[in-house]
Design an enzyme around this catalytic site. Structure first.
Site, PDB file in Angstrom:
ATOM      1  N   HIS A 150       0.848  -1.194   0.000  1.00  0.00           N
ATOM      2  CA  HIS A 150       0.000   0.000   0.000  1.00  0.00           C
ATOM      3  C   HIS A 150       0.887   1.247   0.000  1.00  0.00           C
ATOM      4  CE1 HIS A 150       0.900   0.456   4.262  1.00  0.00           C
ATOM      5  NE2 HIS A 150       0.339  -0.704   4.558  1.00  0.00           N
TER       6      HIS A 150
ATOM      7  N   HIS B  44       4.100   1.426   2.291  1.00  0.00           N
ATOM      8  CA  HIS B  44       5.284   0.719   1.802  1.00  0.00           C
ATOM      9  C   HIS B  44       5.968   1.527   0.707  1.00  0.00           C
ATOM     10  CE1 HIS B  44       2.487  -2.739   2.987  1.00  0.00           C
ATOM     11  NE2 HIS B  44       3.470  -2.790   3.865  1.00  0.00           N
TER      12      HIS B  44
ATOM     13  N   CYS C  10       1.532 -10.499  19.515  1.00  0.00           N
ATOM     14  CA  CYS C  10       0.725 -10.026  18.384  1.00  0.00           C
ATOM     15  C   CYS C  10       1.226 -10.701  17.119  1.00  0.00           C
ATOM     16  CB  CYS C  10       0.806  -8.504  18.234  1.00  0.00           C
ATOM     17  SG  CYS C  10      -0.009  -7.904  16.723  1.00  0.00           S
TER      18      CYS C  10
ATOM     19  N   CYS D 210       2.103  -8.070  14.331  1.00  0.00           N
ATOM     20  CA  CYS D 210       3.420  -7.438  14.472  1.00  0.00           C
ATOM     21  C   CYS D 210       4.542  -8.465  14.496  1.00  0.00           C
ATOM     22  CB  CYS D 210       3.492  -6.637  15.769  1.00  0.00           C
ATOM     23  SG  CYS D 210       2.440  -5.179  15.820  1.00  0.00           S
TER      24      CYS D 210
ATOM     25  N   CYS E 252      -3.526  -5.314  20.570  1.00  0.00           N
ATOM     26  CA  CYS E 252      -2.325  -4.663  20.049  1.00  0.00           C
ATOM     27  C   CYS E 252      -2.666  -3.226  19.714  1.00  0.00           C
ATOM     28  CB  CYS E 252      -1.827  -5.407  18.803  1.00  0.00           C
ATOM     29  SG  CYS E 252      -0.566  -4.502  17.867  1.00  0.00           S
TER      30      CYS E 252
ATOM     31  N   HIS F  54      -2.527  -2.844  15.670  1.00  0.00           N
ATOM     32  CA  HIS F  54      -3.516  -3.519  14.834  1.00  0.00           C
ATOM     33  C   HIS F  54      -4.928  -3.501  15.408  1.00  0.00           C
ATOM     34  CE1 HIS F  54       0.294  -5.259  13.310  1.00  0.00           C
ATOM     35  NE2 HIS F  54      -0.347  -5.245  12.173  1.00  0.00           N
TER      36      HIS F  54
ATOM     37  N   LYS G 123      -3.231   4.907  11.196  1.00  0.00           N
ATOM     38  CA  LYS G 123      -2.111   4.513  10.349  1.00  0.00           C
ATOM     39  C   LYS G 123      -2.638   3.755   9.143  1.00  0.00           C
ATOM     40  CE  LYS G 123       1.787   1.346  10.086  1.00  0.00           C
ATOM     41  NZ  LYS G 123       2.386   0.127  10.656  1.00  0.00           N
TER      42      LYS G 123
ATOM     43  N   LYS H  95      -3.379  -2.405   5.684  1.00  0.00           N
ATOM     44  CA  LYS H  95      -4.426  -3.306   5.218  1.00  0.00           C
ATOM     45  C   LYS H  95      -5.298  -3.768   6.381  1.00  0.00           C
ATOM     46  CE  LYS H  95      -3.397  -3.645   0.780  1.00  0.00           C
ATOM     47  NZ  LYS H  95      -4.324  -3.250  -0.284  1.00  0.00           N
TER      48      LYS H  95
END
Length: 540
Positions: A31, A34, A140, A143, A163, A166, A314, A317
């Site tokens: 995405h 990255h 997690c 992560c 987490c 996430h 943030k 996905k």
């Protein structure tokens, strides 16, 4: 992998300017987040190539761990099949699409990596840096990280913890593990940070790491025994290496560690590790400690970029905020995409993507200021001098001011981009010069001067247009690392290479400021519009 034809400009033994991105986890397609880091690394390394330096740019994919194993199982394929599909169909094609000129693409499932990783950890084990124990705690899977209590959020029940990254429940793990004696390296790390104040950037990231290490480090669990998708420990194959310990070593395995000593000596230590701030501790604490234990030099800098945000979250996905880069490049174009994120968001800080801001900057800065300047100059040289660049024979204070402005822009951009990784500041300096050149044309009014058919009038007209074209010559060099296709179109339009100045990629940042390099007599043509008018925003 996209790569330039020849990145080496010095002898084989000269140190290289080595830049790495994180190696990205292939549980899904890339995405904007990255691509943001990867484009930044590409611009940085292209800039250093145009300094005439030897450069090596590494990116790649992280392909082990529980998350990938579960994702592959959910899709009915083996982990290796899942990784192969994502890498070949999503990751590599995107980097080619975005014109990323990486020199290598490392995959952690490649034998050149896994064999060296086993040698590395075997060496630490033999030195007594690794011991066997047991671990229990919250983990997690997203992560791939054991979490501290302070890093968790309350869930729907009294027993559930989430987490913080996430927003998903963590799992409680209890298993036999091997541990790296990370706790022994706290004092050495703090001493190293003090001796190398620029090692962690920006300052906010450095302060975070200092606070973390000052609270005393705990030994690091480096193996998992409840699944088998990973690099087996060479002395105990019931365990696979913790994915982060495996992944971090890509920076040395790709550079020739354990396989090519001469190449490794040329490339290591890395000049810059680019990382997201969420993986800063791995790179600024765990990785340096492992290198210290192995007796290897530490990288020169770890630079953490901020997060791209959507609706205050943030971009990712897992949070359903991931945006595909091609959603934007199909509308704005690749070069505008490369420009926008580095111009709009100061590197190292969080920043929100806005379609409206992208559109405004595209129209104002790229289409009007830069693209229109290139079109106007080419059109006037064509109209008044039949497309042949005239000589500047009547230069005065106004022309000297443009030349001085160029000198200042080159110095500022080189410092900001090449040294400080302040891409926004460097681009601001370049576009301030573009605005200066536009202002110069507005003030000098060559369309009015053209009506004066006297020798003095025509000499003045020639000087104005040469000055503007020469300014564009330098601008093409400065923007080549950021917008390579657009800069090449401008270079061709100016007739620079055909007139004997050479290829755009062969020009250096230092000579960009040398006034008068564009050859008189060059054939200037009005090519395609650099930044066409945008169509309406596409709907979902």
């Amino acid at each position: 992998m996209a790569a330039t034809a020849d990145h080496s400009t010095t002898g084989a033994t000269a140190p290289a300017y080595y830049v790495s991105t994180p190696i990205y986890y292939v549980n899904d397609r890339p995405h904007l987040g990255h691509a943001y880091t990867t484009v930044a690394g590409d611009v940085l390394t292209r800039w250093h190539r145009q300094r005439g330096e030897k450069v090596w740019y590494l990116t790649g994919t992280d392909e082990h761990g529980q998350k990938i194993m579960r994702t592959a199982e959910a899709n009915g394929v083996s982990p290796q099949q899942w990784c192969d599909k994502l890498v070949e169909e999503a990751w590599k094609p995107l980097w080619e699409h975005l014109e990323i000129a990486n020199d290598d693409f490392i995959r952690t499932t490649e034998e050149r990596h896994t064999a060296r990783v086993q040698e590395f950890v075997q060496d630490l084990f033999d030195k007594g840096e690794i011991y066997k124990g047991g671990y229990s705690g919250p983990y997690c899977v997203g992560c791939e990280e054991f979490k501290l209590p302070a890093e968790l959020l309350d869930g729907a029940t009294a027993d559930e913890k989430l987490c913080a990254v996430h927003k998903r429940p963590v799992e409680w793990l209890e298993e036999e593990n091997y541990f790296f004696r990370l706790s022994a390296y706290g004092p050495r790390l703090l001493e190293f940070y003090a001796a190398n104040p620029d090692f962690i950037q920006p300052a906010s990231a450095r302060n975070e790491v200092l606070r973390f290490v000052e609270q005393d480090l705990k030994d690091l669990s480096i193996s998992r025994s409840t699944f088998d998708w990973g690099v087996p420990l060479p002395w105990d194959e019931k365990h696979v290496l913790y994915v982060w310990v495996d992944a971090l070593q890509n920076y040395i395995t790709a550079a020739g560690y354990g396989s090519d000593p001469e190449r490794f000596a040329e490339l290591w230590p890395a000049s810059v590790h680019l990382v997201g701030k969420d993986i800063l501790r791995f790179h600024a604490v765990i990785w340096p400690a492992m290198l210290m234990a192995a007796g290897l030099p530490l990288p020169k800098r770890v630079v953490a970029n901020g997060w791209l945000m959507v609706g205050g979250e943030k971009m990712s996905k897992s949070n359903l905020t991931g945006i595909a880069p091609t959603d934007l490049t199909s509308h704005f174009g690749v070069d505008a995409y490369r420009y926008y994120f580095l111009r709009a968001i100061p590197f190292g800080t969080d920043g929100s993507f806005s379609w409206e801001d992208f559109t405004a900057r595209y129209t104002s800065e790229l289409a009007n200021d830069f693209g229109n300047l290139a079109s106007r100059v080419a059109a006037m040289v064509g109209k008044y001098f039949d497309g042949v660049l005239p000589a500047a024979t009547a230069a005065g204070d106004a022309e000297q001011a443009v030349a001085d402005g160029l000198t200042a822009a080159v110095a500022a951009a080189d410092l900001k981009i090449g040294e400080e990784l302040d891409f926004a500041g460097g681009l601001a300096a370049i576009f301030e010069f573009v605005k200066q050149v536009n202002g110069y044309l507005t003030t000098q009014e060559p369309w009015k001067v053209a009506k004066d058919e006297s020798e003095e009038g025509q000499a003045r007209l020639a000087t104005i247009l040469y000055t503007a074209a020469e300014a564009l010559r330098a601008t093409a060099v400065l923007l080549n690392p950021v917008m390579p296709s657009t800069a090449e179109k401008l270079w061709v339009s100016l007739g620079a290479e055909a007139a004997g100045l050479g290829a755009l990629g062969a020009q250096t940042v230092a000579t960009a400021a040398d006034w008068g390099r564009l050859p008189v007599g060059a054939t200037v043509t009005k090519g395609e519009i650099l930044f066409p008018r945008l169509e309406e925003k596409p709907t979902a």
